[in-house]
Design a protein around this motif. Structure first.
Motif: not given
Length: 128
Positions: A54-55, A62-64
């Motif tokens: 999930e992370e 979020y971090k492309d």
């Protein structure tokens, strides 16, 4: 169950216990601190894998970063490690540098001052 991975994990902990006994009996070691958490269940391991996946997915936007190819899974060796202990910490303090130690804020064990940290030893394993 992967028998080779299970044997590796048992061997790892056996070797670790031998090393800990050697540390405890060494003339230059004043104290050995050990924290060994109970083993994780297969369900707990699966929950940790799902949470990591999930992370990973959250980090894609979020971090492309690139999306994972599939769900996250620990390899069989780390799973067998976690089944024996869901994390561990071993630290030791030498008598040679006893004057550099201070008591931790909780007062439970001595710790080296920051500038002298290299004079002590520790190993830690992950826990979830």
């Amino acid at each position: 169950m992967d028998i080779k991975a299970q044997e590796w994990a048992k061997s790892y902990f056996s070797r670790l216990e031998t090393a800990i006994e050697q540390l405890k009996n060494h003339d230059l070691v004043s104290r050995v601190n050990i924290i060994k958490y109970p083993g994780a269940t297969p369900e707990q391991i699966a929950e940790a894998e799902a949470k990591i996946y999930e992370e990973q997915l959250e980090n894609v936007d979020y971090k492309d970063s690139e999306a994972p190819a599939g769900p996250f899974a620990f390899n069989e060796y780390i799973k067998e490690f976690y089944k024996i202990s869901n994390g561990l910490h071993v630290s030791w303090h030498s008598v040679a540098f006893a004057e550099t130690e201070a008591i931790d804020p909780d007062g439970s064990f001595p710790i080296a001052k920051d500038e002298d940290d290299y004079k002590e030893g520790w190993i830690s394993g992950p826990s979830h």
